[in-house]
Structures are given as C-alpha cells and as structure tokens.
Design a protein around this motif. Structure first.
Motif, PDB file in Angstrom:
ATOM      1  N   SER A  72       9.149  -0.074 -41.664  1.00  0.00           N
ATOM      2  CA  SER A  72       8.315   1.128 -41.593  1.00  0.00           C
ATOM      3  C   SER A  72       7.147   0.967 -40.615  1.00  0.00           C
ATOM      4  O   SER A  72       6.566   1.956 -40.182  1.00  0.00           O
ATOM      5  CB  SER A  72       7.776   1.471 -42.983  1.00  0.00           C
ATOM      6  OG  SER A  72       6.935   0.429 -43.461  1.00  0.00           O
ATOM      7  N   GLN A  73       6.811  -0.277 -40.258  1.00  0.00           N
ATOM      8  CA  GLN A  73       5.646  -0.505 -39.402  1.00  0.00           C
ATOM      9  C   GLN A  73       5.992  -0.896 -37.970  1.00  0.00           C
ATOM     10  O   GLN A  73       5.151  -0.792 -37.082  1.00  0.00           O
ATOM     11  CB  GLN A  73       4.763  -1.612 -40.008  1.00  0.00           C
ATOM     12  CG  GLN A  73       4.123  -1.229 -41.326  1.00  0.00           C
ATOM     13  CD  GLN A  73       3.046  -2.218 -41.722  1.00  0.00           C
ATOM     14  OE1 GLN A  73       1.982  -2.271 -41.103  1.00  0.00           O
ATOM     15  NE2 GLN A  73       3.322  -3.007 -42.748  1.00  0.00           N
ATOM     16  N   ILE A  74       7.211  -1.369 -37.754  1.00  0.00           N
ATOM     17  CA  ILE A  74       7.588  -1.814 -36.408  1.00  0.00           C
ATOM     18  C   ILE A  74       8.408  -0.715 -35.749  1.00  0.00           C
ATOM     19  O   ILE A  74       9.445  -0.301 -36.260  1.00  0.00           O
ATOM     20  CB  ILE A  74       8.397  -3.117 -36.470  1.00  0.00           C
ATOM     21  CG1 ILE A  74       7.601  -4.214 -37.195  1.00  0.00           C
ATOM     22  CG2 ILE A  74       8.769  -3.592 -35.073  1.00  0.00           C
ATOM     23  CD1 ILE A  74       8.388  -5.487 -37.444  1.00  0.00           C
ATOM     24  N   GLN A  75       7.930  -0.251 -34.619  1.00  0.00           N
ATOM     25  CA  GLN A  75       8.622   0.810 -33.886  1.00  0.00           C
ATOM     26  C   GLN A  75       8.913   0.379 -32.447  1.00  0.00           C
ATOM     27  O   GLN A  75       8.019  -0.058 -31.751  1.00  0.00           O
ATOM     28  CB  GLN A  75       7.769   2.085 -33.885  1.00  0.00           C
ATOM     29  CG  GLN A  75       7.552   2.673 -35.277  1.00  0.00           C
ATOM     30  CD  GLN A  75       8.838   3.047 -35.970  1.00  0.00           C
ATOM     31  OE1 GLN A  75       9.802   3.467 -35.313  1.00  0.00           O
ATOM     32  NE2 GLN A  75       8.879   2.879 -37.280  1.00  0.00           N
ATOM     33  N   PRO A  76      10.158   0.476 -32.018  1.00  0.00           N
ATOM     34  CA  PRO A  76      11.353   0.781 -32.797  1.00  0.00           C
ATOM     35  C   PRO A  76      11.628  -0.341 -33.802  1.00  0.00           C
ATOM     36  O   PRO A  76      11.235  -1.479 -33.578  1.00  0.00           O
ATOM     37  CB  PRO A  76      12.470   0.867 -31.753  1.00  0.00           C
ATOM     38  CG  PRO A  76      11.793   0.900 -30.424  1.00  0.00           C
ATOM     39  CD  PRO A  76      10.477   0.245 -30.581  1.00  0.00           C
TER      40      PRO A  76
END
Length: 502
Positions: A72-76
């Motif tokens: 949920s915190q690492i994008q992508p």
C-alpha cells in the motif's frame, strides 16, 4: 538610408537577444548535467527489490497486514513472494484493494500439477536485491526502504540484517563455525563491532540476489537459521544495522499453547534439516550442547563397515560425534564392569594409539579394542553369560560373543538398537612368555602375538575421560604392532584404499 540603418539595428538586437537567452539557459544545462553525473537517479523500488516472506506459521500469522503495509505504500508496488512448505491453510484473505497482481504464493512441496520451475521461488526473482521479511512487520515509509537499498548498494560484500522495534533484547551478532568433517556447528557471541555469521533475534535480511542463488537451498527451514549455515560455509558475512529498525506488527504466539506449537514445529524442521546437512552436534552461544545424531534407542549413524573403511570416510568426514560419545560411554561402562569383576584388561590396537595421541578415541575410529586374560572370563558374570547367549545388562548394554566366523572374542554394544561396540579379545600366555589367542584378523597386521612382559607391571593411560589399564612401555608396544613412528604418523584404517592426507 534610414531603412538600411533600421534593418541593421534589428539584426543587432536579435543577436543580443539570442546571446542573453543562451547565457540564461546554458548554466542550467551545465548544472543539470553535472548533477546527473554526480548523483544518478535511483531506480524505482519495485525494479530493485523483491520482498519474500518465509518465516511464518499458518496457524497464527500476521501476513495479510504485513504484506499490505508494503504494497500500500510502495508505488508502483514491488513483487512479493509468500513462500511456504505447503499451501497455506487457512488461506490468506487479502483486502480487495490489495494489488494482488504483485503478490505470488508459492508452495514448495511436490505438486503433480505444477513443474519444478513453478515451485522455485528464484524463478520469480528478477531484481538486484531480495528482502526477507519476518512475519508481523510494518513498513514506515517508502523512503525508509529506499534508504536501506541505498545502503545495500554501498555494502558490496555483506548482507544487511535490519532489526525490528519493540523487543527488549536487540538481535545478537554471532560467529559460527560449521566443521563439516566433524559434523559440528559451534556458535559464539561475536566480538564487539565484528561482522556476523549468524544473527539471533527478529530481523529482516537484505541481500543481493546473486548471493542468494549461490546457496544450495536458501528457503530451507527453520529460517533464517539454516540460511545462515549455508552462508557461513561460503564465507558470506552479515552486518547488523543498528541505526534503523522496522516497526513490529501484532504479537504472535501469545498463549502457551501457540508458543509450544511454534517451537515444536521449528524443532521438527531443525531435526530434518540437520539430517540433510549432516549436522549431529550443535554448541550454542550459551555453551549448551544439542545432539541430533544417534541415541541408545536408534541405530548408529553408519552401516556395515567394508574393507575397514566406514562410509563416512568416503564422504570426507570423520566419525559422527554422537557415535564417538556412545563409544566413550560404552567403553567406560566396560572398564568399570571388568574392574569390579577383577578381570585383568588393557587397551589394545587403535584405541591405544588414540590414547597416546589424543587421550581419546581416534577421530575416525568406529570401535574400541580391549585385551583381557582368557583365564579371567569366568570372573565376569556378563562375559560368562554372553558365552552362551546375548544378554542385556541393567544399564541397557548388550553383551554377546562374536559369531564363529568372526572370531573368538566378545562384543559389548551400546544397546540392542545401536550396535556401536567395544571388542574384547581374550589372550592367554604361552610357556615361552608370549601372549597369544586362537583367532587373528588376516587384514590387520597389528593383530599379532606380543611378549607378556608388556603386562607386568600393568600401566595406565588417560582414555575417554578416565584412567584405564594399558601395557607398560606403550611406545615400544605400539611400534611392535604397528611399526616405527606409528604414533607420530596417523593413517586411516585401510591406507591402501584411502590415505589420510588425500
């Protein structure tokens, strides 16, 4: 004329304008170029690291929230592997918003509907780094993970161990020696500031994928205990990160039953892993000794010996330590029984060689040899009873007479199941002052007559943790049997088949 002047003025003004624009833009381009050369833009996290969860139990885990904390915190979102021995039951149920396209659950057990490659976690690792995460862990921010990756880029040689917050005791850095020849692992607290061979306590592991691919079975459990064994034998070191820590999730195994269940599961895995790796003895950092080999209730660790060369020698190893310990116990029991009965005995053959070299059994030997006076057999209840049939004494040791085809001697086994043994050879004196017997081993040149004066007076020597009877002038006795320099020049039992230093 006025038109020409005006035209020239316009040309000059345009040149001045272009020149000033160039001066404004040029420094920016130059500066940007220098920055690009000095500090390359880091690769996105999802292209750099694969996250792996291996250390969890299906009956009590926090995997869903742990995985979601990272995705949920690492994008992508990066690729996440949840690796288990069998399909996780009960199944993991992730929230609808979890990007499950980045998540893969892999069961290592054989499935007739899947190929080996489909069950191989390394087939799904395409990144430079892997991050092994314990169960019940949280990611504080993407920047935190990027910082660890930047640190790992600088640490070209070492794996990083990152602790978790919320524990009263910080992870312990250990040195670890895996003596393959002696089947033994020895753990010690590492010196202050030293690199680690192993880390005790809850932590994450960040390492290069190329390091992971060098290990024979990096996902073997209990993890990361067996992982560190494989690393240390290849000389790979671990640096314990002290200035950063992952937040912890919920408390796991918060009842006595769950703790027992988790410990029991890990112990079963440990026994299985140590059997596969050939580990029989572990000396923990607190000095505690753990045994994982044979016992009084099991068979010994090796089969029938052929050509005087046990199978473990063919594998480049010496006698398993559990077998040596069983031989010591059996020998001490026999010495005490013979002494109590008044039987005159002495240490013989290779056992006497071991006493001279090590005050103990030779590290690759598989039995203990004792000589006795034939006339004293009747003094021992156990030898007398064993003359007609095998008998188990009150301590569980099995006394028996060897088969006629083997020779006229006695054997005392560690137990009925475990046939590690002490050989007792009856000798008698001859009128010309020699000690002889009825049967000789044709392949053992040391099995020969000797002058009785070596037994008058009888001497003593340290062996297997106690003083035992031995011939006097031991060096002369051994060189008579084995040849000159036998004490200083050890050999394997059958040097024609295998030499010690090969």
């Amino acid at each position: 004329m006025r038109f020409r002047v005006t035209k020239v003025a316009l040309v000059v003004l345009n040149l001045l304008l272009f020149y000033n624009i160039y001066r404004l833009v040029s420094p920016l381009n130059s500066s940007a170029s220098k920055v690009a050369e000095q500090k390359p833009i880091p690769s996105p996290v999802h292209h750099t690291v694969t996250l792996i969860f291996r250390q969890f139990e299906p009956f009590d885990n926090d995997l869903v929230k742990s995985v979601d904390s990272f995705l949920s915190q690492i994008q992508p979102p990066p690729n996440v592997l949840v690796v288990s021995d069998a399909p996780v039951y009960p199944p993991l149920r992730f929230p609808a918003e979890t990007p499950i396209q980045s998540l893969r659950q892999i069961a290592l057990n054989i499935n007739l509907n899947s190929s080996f490659e489909e069950r191989n976690p390394l087939a799904y690792v395409k990144t430079k780094f892997v991050l092994f995460l314990p169960d019940s862990v949280r990611l504080p921010s993407q920047d935190f993970l990027q910082g660890l990756l930047d640190e790992a880029e600088k640490e070209d040689k070492y794996t990083l161990a990152v602790p978790l917050e919320g524990y009263s005791e910080a992870p312990l850095c250990l040195s670890q020696e895996f003596n393959v020849k002696e089947w033994t692992v020895h753990l010690k607290k590492a010196e202050h500031g030293a690199l680690c061979d192993s880390v005790l306590g809850k932590h994450a592991l960040l390492l290069r994928t190329e390091t992971l691919r060098k290990l024979p079975d990096p996902f073997m459990r209990p993890f990361p205990e067996i992982f560190f064994l494989q690393m240390s034998i290849r000389g790979e070191k671990v640096r314990l990160v002290k200035e950063k820590a992952f937040p912890d999730g919920r408390v796991l195994y918060n009842t006595g039953h769950l703790q027992w269940k988790a410990e029991s599961a890990d112990n079963k895995r440990r026994i299985k892993a140590f059997k596969e790796l050939g580990i029989k003895k572990v000396i923990r950092e607190n000095g505690k000794v753990e045994w994982y080999g044979c016992s009084k209730k099991s068979q010994r660790c090796f089969g029938t010996v052929v050509d005087d060369t046990p199978e473990y020698l063919m594998s480049g190893r010496w006698t398993p330590p559990c077998c040596l310990e069983a031989l010591r116990k059996t020998a001490r029991h026999v010495f005490s029984a013979l002494e109590e009965a008044g039987v005159r005995y002495w240490l013989e053959g290779g056992s006497l060689l071991g006493a001279m070299r090590h005050n103990d059994i030779i590290p690759w030997d598989y039995d203990v040899d004792i000589g006795i006076y034939e006339d004293d057999i009747s003094r021992s209840t156990w030898l007398t009873r064993a003359s007609t049939r095998a008998v188990v004494d009150d301590k569980g040791f099995l006394w028996e007479k060897a088969q006629p085809s083997e020779g006229a001697f006695f054997r005392v086994h560690y137990s009925q199941s475990n046939r590690l043994h002490v050989d007792i050879f009856p000798f008698r004196s001859t009128p010309d002052g020699k000690m002889t017997k009825d049967f000789w081993f044709p392949t053992h040149p040391q099995d020969c007559e000797f002058p009785e004066h070596f037994l008058h007076p009888i001497s003593s020597i340290s062996f297997a943790g106690r003083k035992v009877s031995a011939p006097n002038n031991v060096r002369d006795f051994l060189e008579l049997k084995f040849g000159k320099g036998a004490i200083e020049n050890p050999q394997y039992p059958n040097p024609h088949l295998m030499k010690l230093n090969e």
